[in-house]
Scaffold this motif. Sequence first.
Motif, PDB file in Angstrom:
ATOM      1  N   VAL A   3       0.856  -1.184   0.000  1.00  0.00           N
ATOM      2  CA  VAL A   3       0.000   0.000   0.000  1.00  0.00           C
ATOM      3  C   VAL A   3       0.888   1.229   0.000  1.00  0.00           C
ATOM      4  N   ARG A   4       0.474   2.248  -0.767  1.00  0.00           N
ATOM      5  CA  ARG A   4       1.252   3.483  -0.814  1.00  0.00           C
ATOM      6  C   ARG A   4       0.323   4.689  -0.922  1.00  0.00           C
ATOM      7  N   LEU A   5       0.825   5.823  -0.492  1.00  0.00           N
ATOM      8  CA  LEU A   5       0.149   7.102  -0.633  1.00  0.00           C
ATOM      9  C   LEU A   5       0.798   7.802  -1.815  1.00  0.00           C
ATOM     10  N   ALA A   7       1.039  11.172  -4.317  1.00  0.00           N
ATOM     11  CA  ALA A   7       0.789  12.580  -4.639  1.00  0.00           C
ATOM     12  C   ALA A   7       1.608  12.864  -5.887  1.00  0.00           C
ATOM     13  N   PHE A  21      -3.953  12.478  -5.831  1.00  0.00           N
ATOM     14  CA  PHE A  21      -3.679  12.225  -4.429  1.00  0.00           C
ATOM     15  C   PHE A  21      -4.560  11.051  -4.037  1.00  0.00           C
ATOM     16  N   ALA A  22      -3.939   9.899  -3.782  1.00  0.00           N
ATOM     17  CA  ALA A  22      -4.721   8.679  -3.559  1.00  0.00           C
ATOM     18  C   ALA A  22      -3.984   7.719  -2.652  1.00  0.00           C
ATOM     19  N   ILE A  23      -4.761   6.860  -2.028  1.00  0.00           N
ATOM     20  CA  ILE A  23      -4.222   5.709  -1.310  1.00  0.00           C
ATOM     21  C   ILE A  23      -4.359   4.545  -2.280  1.00  0.00           C
ATOM     22  N   GLN A  24      -3.238   3.872  -2.578  1.00  0.00           N
ATOM     23  CA  GLN A  24      -3.259   2.813  -3.569  1.00  0.00           C
ATOM     24  C   GLN A  24      -2.799   1.487  -2.996  1.00  0.00           C
ATOM     25  N   SER A  36      -1.957  -0.766 -10.084  1.00  0.00           N
ATOM     26  CA  SER A  36      -2.317   0.103  -8.957  1.00  0.00           C
ATOM     27  C   SER A  36      -3.807   0.384  -8.956  1.00  0.00           C
ATOM     28  N   GLY A  38      -6.599   2.412  -6.455  1.00  0.00           N
ATOM     29  CA  GLY A  38      -6.614   3.268  -5.285  1.00  0.00           C
ATOM     30  C   GLY A  38      -7.920   3.995  -5.071  1.00  0.00           C
ATOM     31  N   ASP A  40      -9.432   7.622  -4.605  1.00  0.00           N
ATOM     32  CA  ASP A  40      -9.113   9.003  -4.952  1.00  0.00           C
ATOM     33  C   ASP A  40      -9.481   9.932  -3.794  1.00  0.00           C
ATOM     34  N   LEU A  41      -8.482  10.642  -3.271  1.00  0.00           N
ATOM     35  CA  LEU A  41      -8.709  11.558  -2.156  1.00  0.00           C
ATOM     36  C   LEU A  41      -8.969  12.996  -2.611  1.00  0.00           C
TER      37      LEU A  41
END
Length: 182
Positions: A3-5, A7, A21-24, A36, A38, A40-41
């Motif tokens: 898992v990665r953040l 930007a 900008f997402a958590i994937q 990937s 994720g 979407d933030l």
Amino acid sequence: FHVRLVAATDPTPDGDIIPTFAIQGVLTFGDARELSIGYDLLTIIPGYYHFVADFREADLTFGNLASLLNGSDPAPALPAVFSVLNQFEFKTWEIYIAASGFSVANVVISVGTKQPWELLPNHLLDLNLDYLTLNVQNTGKLAVYCDVQATFTLKQQEVPAVIMLRASYPGFKFSGKLVSGY
């Protein structure tokens, strides 16, 4: 799997910048290819969850997908004209899920060519399908949208002539322009 953040920014063919900008969640497979998917933030739509997958790092073609699904390469069993399947790759995928009832409200899939098609010998004229995007919305009434962008490159002595064409549905809009900077 990890898992990665993320930007980042991604330029469009028009030169616009799209922020991400997402958590994937990242799945590594094959020769260190990554898929990937994720959350979407940046695109917050009240009442919906927005999931995004970027397939460009995965180099996932239609042929690869068939191989992943059934464990064999379909190319040898198909007529030669279908070899084009391995030239199409998935670019992005998005899905919007309604928070109430967890139903699919919108699906967006974008594909394109991995490399230009040689229309005339010696790459005198090439065609690249930059993207073909299909957007199916189901928010009370079913709606389908489609956008396509293709680039023709005519090889010349000095600088190649590049023509970018776009079309969209609904509305049957069509536009084209000479692209500078090549």
